[in-house]
Motif scaffolding. Sequence first.
Motif, mmCIF file in Angstrom:
data_model
loop_
_atom_site.group_PDB
_atom_site.id
_atom_site.type_symbol
_atom_site.label_atom_id
_atom_site.label_comp_id
_atom_site.label_asym_id
_atom_site.label_seq_id
_atom_site.Cartn_x
_atom_site.Cartn_y
_atom_site.Cartn_z
ATOM 1 N N SER A 81 0.855 -1.187 0.000
ATOM 2 C CA SER A 81 0.000 0.000 0.000
ATOM 3 C C SER A 81 0.890 1.236 0.000
ATOM 4 O O SER A 81 2.035 1.202 0.459
ATOM 5 C CB SER A 81 -0.922 0.026 1.224
ATOM 6 O OG SER A 81 -0.173 0.249 2.404
ATOM 7 N N GLY A 82 0.375 2.335 -0.544
ATOM 8 C CA GLY A 82 1.096 3.596 -0.490
ATOM 9 C C GLY A 82 2.087 3.819 -1.604
ATOM 10 O O GLY A 82 2.681 4.892 -1.695
ATOM 11 N N GLN A 83 2.277 2.826 -2.490
ATOM 12 C CA GLN A 83 3.234 3.006 -3.579
ATOM 13 C C GLN A 83 2.506 3.297 -4.890
ATOM 14 O O GLN A 83 1.299 3.138 -4.995
ATOM 15 C CB GLN A 83 4.131 1.770 -3.739
ATOM 16 C CG GLN A 83 3.431 0.556 -4.313
ATOM 17 C CD GLN A 83 2.828 -0.331 -3.255
ATOM 18 O OE1 GLN A 83 2.600 0.113 -2.132
ATOM 19 N NE2 GLN A 83 2.562 -1.578 -3.599
ATOM 20 N N LYS A 84 3.267 3.689 -5.897
ATOM 21 C CA LYS A 84 2.697 3.953 -7.205
ATOM 22 C C LYS A 84 2.233 2.632 -7.826
ATOM 23 O O LYS A 84 2.785 1.572 -7.546
ATOM 24 C CB LYS A 84 3.743 4.606 -8.107
ATOM 25 C CG LYS A 84 4.301 5.922 -7.578
ATOM 26 C CD LYS A 84 5.427 6.418 -8.465
ATOM 27 C CE LYS A 84 6.067 7.674 -7.882
ATOM 28 N NZ LYS A 84 7.230 8.134 -8.692
ATOM 29 N N PRO A 85 1.213 2.685 -8.710
ATOM 30 C CA PRO A 85 0.766 1.457 -9.394
ATOM 31 C C PRO A 85 1.909 0.801 -10.156
ATOM 32 O O PRO A 85 2.674 1.474 -10.849
ATOM 33 C CB PRO A 85 -0.309 1.982 -10.360
ATOM 34 C CG PRO A 85 -0.809 3.241 -9.720
ATOM 35 C CD PRO A 85 0.387 3.866 -9.062
ATOM 36 N N GLY A 86 2.046 -0.516 -10.004
ATOM 37 C CA GLY A 86 3.108 -1.241 -10.689
ATOM 38 C C GLY A 86 4.452 -1.186 -10.013
ATOM 39 O O GLY A 86 5.434 -1.746 -10.507
#
Length: 364
Positions: A81-86
Amino acid sequence: MRKIKSTDLYSFNFLSDLSVSPDGRHLVFMQHRANEKKNGYDSFIWLMDTETEKCSQMTFGGLDSAAKWLDSETIYFRRSSGQKPGSSCWYTLSIKGGEAEKLVEINEKVISLDALSDGRFVGILTKHSEGKEEKADDEAMDGRDLYVFDEVYFWFNGQGIRNKLRNSLAMFDKDGKAETLTPQYFNTSAYALSPCRRYVAYTGVEYKDKVSTKSGLFLYDIEKGETKTLYAPGQNSVGAIAFAGGKIFAAINDGEYSGKNSRYFLFDIESGEKEELPFVDAEVGGAAGSDSNLGGGIVKKFYDGKMYMTRAVGSSGSLCAMDMEGAHEDRAVSKKVGSINCFDIISGTVYMIAMRDMSLCEVY
């Protein structure tokens, strides 16, 4: 005593990924629990004091995995969670308390990561072999009847559709920039980082349309930036690997028939010389009664001149200790059906997650 109900499964705890801190004072392990609402699992990090055997929960969001030791007081782990998509994001957390802090964010789908002593990382990233972005059209969907695949294998249990995807061995800098170490169409099956953190041994095979079961064994020298082949692909299948002093322990199977145990070999890191060990009727990572196992962990480790590994013994599991002459003995065998899912060892003490004597997973 009432009969078991299907809803009882939501109260079961599944444990995995146990490892001991470098100073031997603490264990870290993962707890997994089914979540009916999201049709998946929640995963939490737990800590155990090896002296008092007191356990304490360290994370509560249910989105953490792959916890490892950065040093004797700090763990690092992946959080979904909390990261950019991909992308993939790893955090650190002190065992003394406090908030988790971001360690590195990588703009790739990284499924495994090990920290090096110079602040860099080595691990496995999954990506399309021809550089194409993954699209929803390539994913499994209810109501869709037809898929077109141009590779074998195109599916892997637990991972879904794998057509054109490859697991690449890579180095990552402090900012998360990736440098792929394996060829474009190479698929990495497993890797091991040496205790000195200079060498990475890995197995796998390169293919474009049909994967071969006859994989190879390779060694990457991080200091020199060089790769050498220890066992060429196209002969037999290289399975479990581990560093054993100045050598690499490898399980190699000719695949003559299903269920045949591997033969064990030692490869010298410097010369590449291969030495076959006497046959041992034990397969690394073998287990029994563990269909409900969830997660990973250590199933082989070289300690004090012996290779310790989990293996199946009849309808139960054991921890097998084998010296480099092939002599071996089974330890920690259940009296009833059970298994050892993973373990770690330090200062002559073995810690393990096991299902012993018909019980559910516990830490022993």
